[in-house]
Scaffold this motif. Sequence first.
Motif, PDB file in Angstrom:
ATOM      1  N   MET A 100     -82.809  66.646  -6.859  1.00  0.00           N
ATOM      2  CA  MET A 100     -83.503  67.285  -7.668  1.00  0.00           C
ATOM      3  C   MET A 100     -85.038  67.212  -7.034  1.00  0.00           C
ATOM      4  SD  MET A 100     -83.769  68.898 -10.475  1.00  0.00           S
ATOM      5  CE  MET A 100     -83.475  68.765 -12.167  1.00  0.00           C
ATOM      6  N   ASP A 101     -85.231  66.084  -6.522  1.00  0.00           N
ATOM      7  CA  ASP A 101     -86.722  65.921  -5.887  1.00  0.00           C
ATOM      8  C   ASP A 101     -86.847  66.968  -4.894  1.00  0.00           C
ATOM      9  OD1 ASP A 101     -86.701  63.768  -7.413  1.00  0.00           O
ATOM     10  OD2 ASP A 101     -87.177  62.150  -6.156  1.00  0.00           O
ATOM     11  N   VAL A 102     -85.639  67.181  -4.030  1.00  0.00           N
ATOM     12  CA  VAL A 102     -86.035  68.206  -3.055  1.00  0.00           C
ATOM     13  C   VAL A 102     -86.325  69.377  -3.485  1.00  0.00           C
ATOM     14  CG1 VAL A 102     -84.612  69.141  -1.188  1.00  0.00           C
ATOM     15  CG2 VAL A 102     -84.420  66.781  -1.249  1.00  0.00           C
ATOM     16  N   MET A 103     -85.603  69.645  -4.474  1.00  0.00           N
ATOM     17  CA  MET A 103     -85.851  71.181  -5.332  1.00  0.00           C
ATOM     18  C   MET A 103     -87.134  71.238  -5.619  1.00  0.00           C
ATOM     19  SD  MET A 103     -82.289  71.433  -7.377  1.00  0.00           S
ATOM     20  CE  MET A 103     -82.834  72.732  -8.420  1.00  0.00           C
ATOM     21  N   VAL A 104     -87.740  70.293  -6.378  1.00  0.00           N
ATOM     22  CA  VAL A 104     -89.052  70.496  -6.753  1.00  0.00           C
ATOM     23  C   VAL A 104     -90.173  70.452  -5.558  1.00  0.00           C
ATOM     24  CG1 VAL A 104     -90.859  69.065  -8.046  1.00  0.00           C
ATOM     25  CG2 VAL A 104     -88.622  69.005  -8.784  1.00  0.00           C
ATOM     26  N   GLN A 105     -89.876  69.695  -4.503  1.00  0.00           N
ATOM     27  CA  GLN A 105     -90.598  69.816  -3.312  1.00  0.00           C
ATOM     28  C   GLN A 105     -90.688  71.389  -2.622  1.00  0.00           C
ATOM     29  OE1 GLN A 105     -89.172  66.081  -1.567  1.00  0.00           O
ATOM     30  NE2 GLN A 105     -91.433  65.503  -1.409  1.00  0.00           N
ATOM     31  N   GLU A 106     -89.410  71.682  -2.740  1.00  0.00           N
ATOM     32  CA  GLU A 106     -89.195  73.262  -2.045  1.00  0.00           C
ATOM     33  C   GLU A 106     -89.952  74.216  -2.634  1.00  0.00           C
ATOM     34  OE1 GLU A 106     -84.842  73.638  -1.815  1.00  0.00           O
ATOM     35  OE2 GLU A 106     -84.794  72.339  -0.035  1.00  0.00           O
ATOM     36  N   ALA A 107     -89.879  74.087  -4.342  1.00  0.00           N
ATOM     37  CA  ALA A 107     -90.595  74.877  -5.064  1.00  0.00           C
ATOM     38  C   ALA A 107     -92.131  74.813  -4.786  1.00  0.00           C
ATOM     39  CB  ALA A 107     -90.388  74.421  -6.439  1.00  0.00           C
ATOM     40  N   ALA A 108     -92.714  73.791  -4.277  1.00  0.00           N
ATOM     41  CA  ALA A 108     -94.110  73.383  -3.802  1.00  0.00           C
ATOM     42  C   ALA A 108     -94.361  74.225  -2.799  1.00  0.00           C
ATOM     43  CB  ALA A 108     -94.441  72.165  -3.800  1.00  0.00           C
ATOM     44  N   GLN A 109     -93.345  74.231  -1.706  1.00  0.00           N
ATOM     45  CA  GLN A 109     -93.545  74.985  -0.575  1.00  0.00           C
ATOM     46  C   GLN A 109     -93.498  76.304  -0.722  1.00  0.00           C
ATOM     47  OE1 GLN A 109     -90.671  73.095   1.861  1.00  0.00           O
ATOM     48  NE2 GLN A 109     -91.469  71.273   2.503  1.00  0.00           N
ATOM     49  N   ALA A 110     -92.824  76.848  -1.667  1.00  0.00           N
ATOM     50  CA  ALA A 110     -92.804  78.256  -2.138  1.00  0.00           C
ATOM     51  C   ALA A 110     -94.028  78.702  -2.978  1.00  0.00           C
ATOM     52  CB  ALA A 110     -91.248  78.681  -2.978  1.00  0.00           C
ATOM     53  N   GLY A 111     -94.812  77.834  -3.284  1.00  0.00           N
ATOM     54  CA  GLY A 111     -96.400  78.243  -4.046  1.00  0.00           C
ATOM     55  C   GLY A 111     -96.220  77.725  -5.327  1.00  0.00           C
ATOM     56  N   ASP A 112     -95.070  76.921  -5.854  1.00  0.00           N
ATOM     57  CA  ASP A 112     -95.370  76.483  -7.250  1.00  0.00           C
ATOM     58  C   ASP A 112     -95.955  75.118  -7.235  1.00  0.00           C
ATOM     59  OD1 ASP A 112     -93.661  78.613  -8.113  1.00  0.00           O
ATOM     60  OD2 ASP A 112     -91.950  77.501  -8.053  1.00  0.00           O
ATOM     61  N   ASP A 113     -96.594  74.870  -8.285  1.00  0.00           N
ATOM     62  CA  ASP A 113     -97.507  73.747  -8.435  1.00  0.00           C
ATOM     63  C   ASP A 113     -96.550  72.643  -8.991  1.00  0.00           C
ATOM     64  OD1 ASP A 113     -99.463  71.909  -8.056  1.00  0.00           O
ATOM     65  OD2 ASP A 113    -100.568  72.937  -9.994  1.00  0.00           O
ATOM     66  N   THR A 114     -95.850  71.843  -8.178  1.00  0.00           N
ATOM     67  CA  THR A 114     -94.773  70.909  -8.683  1.00  0.00           C
ATOM     68  C   THR A 114     -95.277  69.577  -8.290  1.00  0.00           C
ATOM     69  OG1 THR A 114     -93.462  71.408  -6.792  1.00  0.00           O
ATOM     70  CG2 THR A 114     -93.202  72.639  -8.862  1.00  0.00           C
ATOM     71  N   VAL A 115     -94.836  68.547  -9.030  1.00  0.00           N
ATOM     72  CA  VAL A 115     -95.059  67.026  -8.648  1.00  0.00           C
ATOM     73  C   VAL A 115     -93.796  66.311  -9.082  1.00  0.00           C
ATOM     74  CG1 VAL A 115     -96.329  65.140  -9.125  1.00  0.00           C
ATOM     75  CG2 VAL A 115     -97.415  67.447  -8.924  1.00  0.00           C
ATOM     76  N   VAL A 116     -93.266  65.713  -8.436  1.00  0.00           N
ATOM     77  CA  VAL A 116     -92.221  64.528  -8.800  1.00  0.00           C
ATOM     78  C   VAL A 116     -92.561  63.142  -9.173  1.00  0.00           C
ATOM     79  CG1 VAL A 116     -90.150  63.176  -7.971  1.00  0.00           C
ATOM     80  CG2 VAL A 116     -90.547  65.683  -7.299  1.00  0.00           C
ATOM     81  N   LEU A 117     -92.556  62.841 -10.520  1.00  0.00           N
ATOM     82  CA  LEU A 117     -92.799  61.430 -10.986  1.00  0.00           C
ATOM     83  C   LEU A 117     -91.533  60.621 -11.244  1.00  0.00           C
ATOM     84  CD1 LEU A 117     -95.622  62.639 -13.529  1.00  0.00           C
ATOM     85  CD2 LEU A 117     -95.905  61.298 -11.151  1.00  0.00           C
ATOM     86  N   ARG A 118     -91.413  59.536 -10.672  1.00  0.00           N
ATOM     87  CA  ARG A 118     -90.098  58.778 -10.832  1.00  0.00           C
ATOM     88  C   ARG A 118     -90.391  57.381 -11.623  1.00  0.00           C
ATOM     89  NH1 ARG A 118     -89.072  58.715  -4.447  1.00  0.00           N
ATOM     90  NH2 ARG A 118     -88.209  60.666  -4.072  1.00  0.00           N
ATOM     91  N   PRO A 119     -90.285  57.438 -12.964  1.00  0.00           N
ATOM     92  CA  PRO A 119     -90.736  56.297 -13.582  1.00  0.00           C
ATOM     93  C   PRO A 119     -89.479  55.129 -13.681  1.00  0.00           C
ATOM     94  CG  PRO A 119     -90.055  58.065 -15.101  1.00  0.00           C
ATOM     95  CD  PRO A 119     -90.063  58.738 -13.739  1.00  0.00           C
ATOM     96  N   THR A 120     -89.631  53.976 -13.726  1.00  0.00           N
ATOM     97  CA  THR A 120     -88.540  52.868 -13.835  1.00  0.00           C
ATOM     98  C   THR A 120     -88.169  52.928 -15.142  1.00  0.00           C
ATOM     99  OG1 THR A 120     -90.436  51.339 -13.651  1.00  0.00           O
ATOM    100  CG2 THR A 120     -89.272  51.885 -11.476  1.00  0.00           C
ATOM    101  N   MET A 121     -87.818  51.523 -15.485  1.00  0.00           N
ATOM    102  CA  MET A 121     -87.420  51.429 -17.027  1.00  0.00           C
ATOM    103  C   MET A 121     -88.545  51.478 -17.662  1.00  0.00           C
ATOM    104  SD  MET A 121     -86.143  48.178 -18.812  1.00  0.00           S
ATOM    105  CE  MET A 121     -84.443  47.651 -17.968  1.00  0.00           C
ATOM    106  N   ILE A 122     -88.692  52.529 -18.671  1.00  0.00           N
ATOM    107  CA  ILE A 122     -89.653  52.981 -19.741  1.00  0.00           C
ATOM    108  C   ILE A 122     -89.532  52.109 -21.030  1.00  0.00           C
ATOM    109  CG2 ILE A 122     -90.965  54.787 -20.925  1.00  0.00           C
ATOM    110  CD1 ILE A 122     -89.332  56.652 -18.931  1.00  0.00           C
TER     111      ILE A 122
END
Length: 176
Positions: free
Chosen positions: A1-23
């Motif tokens: 999933m993280d890779v898809m979000v990063q690939e979307a950024a390379q395609a021009g979408d404004d995306t960021v991955v946030l990875r929270p631990t135990m909330i």
Amino acid sequence: MDVMVQEAAQAGDDTVVLRPTMIYGYGGSEQLPMMLRASLRDGVSRYLGRGLNRYGNVYLDDLADAYLLALEHAPAGSVYNLATDECDFRRIAEAIAKLFGFGGAVSATEEEFAQALGPLPAAGLGSNSRVDSTRARTELGWAPQGPPLLDELVHGSYRRIWGPKGITVTPGQSTA
């Protein structure tokens, strides 16, 4: 999933991955209520083995702050781990035992732990989940302010929501 979000950024979408631990916070989360329900149901709070596995954690309001900061400042395609602290599972189980007035937490075998929580949750909670959130702190200016997990469990929202309300729990007694 993280890779898809990063690939979307390379395609021009404004995306960021946030990875929270135990909330945690406000008496909820994904992992803590599962542990709280199992403890109430069985009249005992458990940890796996010696309970030395460590889990990162992040207070809900601090997580919300990280999301806002990421929306305002994160470059597209960025990845941030989010943890304000980490705690070993024995201490978490002891805090749950204290919350419910049990004599203390007990060590469980892998089989007992899986039986109490279910195989998949037990596998996740029986492992380590450690992350470094330095990048979020330095690049976004993230400065968590929430209460520590164990304080929140024993004295905060979990006490108000899950704590004793005149109910006596006996091991093996259903709380439903």
